[in-house]
Design an enzyme around this catalytic site. Structure first.
Site, mmCIF file in Angstrom:
data_model
loop_
_atom_site.group_PDB
_atom_site.id
_atom_site.type_symbol
_atom_site.label_atom_id
_atom_site.label_comp_id
_atom_site.label_asym_id
_atom_site.label_seq_id
_atom_site.Cartn_x
_atom_site.Cartn_y
_atom_site.Cartn_z
ATOM 1 N N ARG A 71 -10.836 -4.929 -1.497
ATOM 2 C CA ARG A 71 -10.262 -4.071 -0.211
ATOM 3 C C ARG A 71 -11.428 -3.671 0.640
ATOM 4 O O ARG A 71 -11.363 -3.489 2.065
ATOM 5 C CB ARG A 71 -9.453 -3.060 -0.485
ATOM 6 C CG ARG A 71 -7.976 -3.694 -1.038
ATOM 7 C CD ARG A 71 -6.837 -2.767 -1.194
ATOM 8 N NE ARG A 71 -5.620 -3.271 -1.778
ATOM 9 C CZ ARG A 71 -4.687 -2.590 -2.150
ATOM 10 N NH1 ARG A 71 -4.604 -1.511 -1.769
ATOM 11 N NH2 ARG A 71 -3.501 -3.140 -2.603
ATOM 12 N N ASP A 174 4.659 6.664 8.389
ATOM 13 C CA ASP A 174 3.672 5.969 7.390
ATOM 14 C C ASP A 174 2.186 6.535 7.542
ATOM 15 O O ASP A 174 1.764 6.818 8.644
ATOM 16 C CB ASP A 174 3.491 4.549 7.200
ATOM 17 C CG ASP A 174 3.048 3.975 5.850
ATOM 18 O OD1 ASP A 174 3.827 3.577 4.928
ATOM 19 O OD2 ASP A 174 1.665 3.864 5.560
#
Ligand SMILES: C[S@@+](CC[C@H](N)C(=O)[O-])C[C@H]1O[C@@H](n2cnc3c(N)ncnc32)[C@H](O)[C@@H]1O
Length: 303
Positions: A71, A174
């Site tokens: 990532r 979020d």
């Protein structure tokens, strides 16, 4: 965008043509380091784990080393640094808010889908029906780790079925600004809508045509009642008000016990008396003093 005939079930989506592309991370230069990846040492991996635990409360197990590399590795090239140590220096500097956020976005897991864990939506509908018998005021629902918005829009479809397109609103929050931006766009590949019933597609979704073929967009009638914001559940939250229903699903699993307790305290402080809290089916509140009444597996009521 040319308007072309669409399937009879769903209205077409002229609004899509004017939509900007969903904002994503700052552009990355092409791989400056060639196809090979920079190796991450155990000490560097531990430093990444500390970073995301401090920033988001997320506990990364040692098994996640390869995942972290996959990532983050492109960000080394993007930031023109040759090691994870140098990258960590950048994101550890509180002044580098943009790159810190990119790292947080990349280190969160955002898997979600429409009508995930359907019993919670049945409970939401029941709650809305019962409440409507006694109260006329606005029903407020919160998707507290909303990811790309499918959960919040599934809540919205459920509430619109029961109450029509008024007397309710949904907030989605979020920690990742990338997924919040995607949620705001309210645009999804049709392939992600396999759990949305044909009736819901017809009533609440627009079908993309032309350049947007294969996409759907949530109809304006729902988008008017759903908003999204960035919020870190581990920190003191912005002024969000209180809620009749809170979905806190598939996020507690990422925290250790102390983190779970902190988030749960933060969230339940915003649950109205009589309100419903749903956590993920795989999540447990065992070992946490929460003061809520369990009413069904993964569902709680505030007395
Ligand atoms: C697996 S998704 C769950 C999405 C949705 N609730 C569901 O059940 O389908 C978990 C989400 O929690 C978010 N998250 C992780 N840590 C967070 C924090 N400290 N505050 C707010 N959101 C967080 C992630 O960014 C991610 O989008």
């Amino acid at each position: 965008m040319p308007e072309t005939p669409v399937a009879p079930r769903m209205p077409q989506m002229p609004l899509m043509s004017g939509m900007p592309n969903t904002p994503v991370m700052p552009a990355m230069p092409s791989a400056a380091h060639g196809p090979g990846r920079v190796a991450i040492s155990d000490a560097e991996f531990d430093a990444v784990r500390r970073f995301i635990r401090d920033a988001a409360g997320i506990h990364l197990s040692t098994a996640k080393k390869a995942l972290v590399c996959s990532r983050l590795h492109k960000r080394l090239a993007a930031c023109q640094v040759a090691s994870y140590t140098a990258y960590l220096q950048i994101v550890s500097d509180a002044a580098n808010t943009l790159e810190r956020q990119v790292a947080i976005d990349l280190l969160t897991t955002n898997e979600t889908y429409f009508f995930r864990e359907p019993t919670h939506f049945e409970a939401l509908a029941d709650h809305a029906r019962r409440r409507a018998l006694h109260q006329q005021e606005l029903l407020r629902a919160w998707s507290a780790a909303s990811s790309t918005g499918e959960e919040a829009f599934s809540m919205a479809m459920t509430l619109a079925d029961v109450l029509g397109c008024q007397r309710w609103e949904v907030l989605g929050t979020d920690i990742s600004t990338r997924v919040v931006a995607q949620a705001c766009a309210a645009r999804y590949p049709m392939t992600r809508a396999s759990r949305v019933t044909p009736e819901h597609l017809k009533r609440y979704c627009l079908k993309g045509v032309g350049a947007q073929a294969g996409m759907l967009r949530i109809a304006q009638s729902l988008r008017d009642r759903v908003r999204f914001a960035q919020a870190n559940l581990m920190r003191s939250l912005p002024e969000l008000g209180t809620f009749d229903v809170i979905f806190l699903r598939n996020v507690l699993i990422y925290f250790d016990l102390a983190g779970k307790a902190a988030v749960l305290g933060n969230v339940t402080a915003r649950l109205r008396p009589g309100g419903l809290l749903c956590v993920g089916h795989a999540e447990s509140l065992q070992g946490i003093a929460h003061g809520l009444v369990p009413i069904a597996p993964s569902m709680y009521r505030r007395s």
